[in-house]
Design a protein around this motif. Sequence first.
Motif, PDB file in Angstrom:
ATOM      1  N   ARG A 296       0.778  -1.416   0.064  1.00 42.89           N
ATOM      2  CA  ARG A 296      -0.019  -0.038  -0.189  1.00 42.89           C
ATOM      3  C   ARG A 296       0.932   1.322   0.038  1.00 42.89           C
ATOM      4  O   ARG A 296       0.728   2.188  -0.668  1.00 42.89           O
ATOM      5  N   ALA A 297       1.849   1.202   0.920  1.00 44.47           N
ATOM      6  CA  ALA A 297       2.908   2.548   0.848  1.00 44.47           C
ATOM      7  C   ALA A 297       3.292   2.686  -0.422  1.00 44.47           C
ATOM      8  O   ALA A 297       3.482   3.738  -0.985  1.00 44.47           O
ATOM      9  N   TYR A 298       3.935   1.416  -1.036  1.00 50.24           N
ATOM     10  CA  TYR A 298       4.733   1.476  -2.262  1.00 50.24           C
ATOM     11  C   TYR A 298       3.583   2.260  -3.426  1.00 50.24           C
ATOM     12  O   TYR A 298       4.214   2.919  -4.249  1.00 50.24           O
ATOM     13  N   LEU A 299       2.349   1.630  -3.373  1.00 47.45           N
ATOM     14  CA  LEU A 299       1.466   2.025  -4.353  1.00 47.45           C
ATOM     15  C   LEU A 299       1.218   3.609  -4.193  1.00 47.45           C
ATOM     16  O   LEU A 299       1.178   4.369  -5.162  1.00 47.45           O
ATOM     17  N   MET A 300       1.190   4.272  -2.986  1.00 46.72           N
ATOM     18  CA  MET A 300       0.939   5.410  -2.731  1.00 46.72           C
ATOM     19  C   MET A 300       2.150   6.352  -3.198  1.00 46.72           C
ATOM     20  O   MET A 300       1.987   7.481  -3.912  1.00 46.72           O
TER      21      MET A 300
END
Length: 102
Positions: free
Chosen positions: A12-16
């Motif tokens: 999730r952090a990577y996508l953001m």
Amino acid sequence: MANWQEMMPSTRAYLMDKVLYELHHKPDHLEAYNADADAYLARFGLPEELATAIKSNDVAGMYLSGVNPYLLRAHCIGVKIPEAESLAALRSLLDHEDYNDG
């Protein structure tokens, strides 16, 4: 605890991070986002709550999702979130349960 403090960011952090990086570092991406935020964000397959955090300029929510603080700052500048507003959102996290659990 916020992912940016962990050794390995979550998916999730990577996508953001990817969305915010491309939005503010690739030609014409900010213009495409401003023209149709839903269509722009759909390219990335973000979960709805993350897309909503970006569209609604939820600085605290983006921070807690694990966004890199430098990319978050670039986003605030790029979409013209007033500095006082973005700082107030971050300061509101000082007493936030998800921030202090670590």
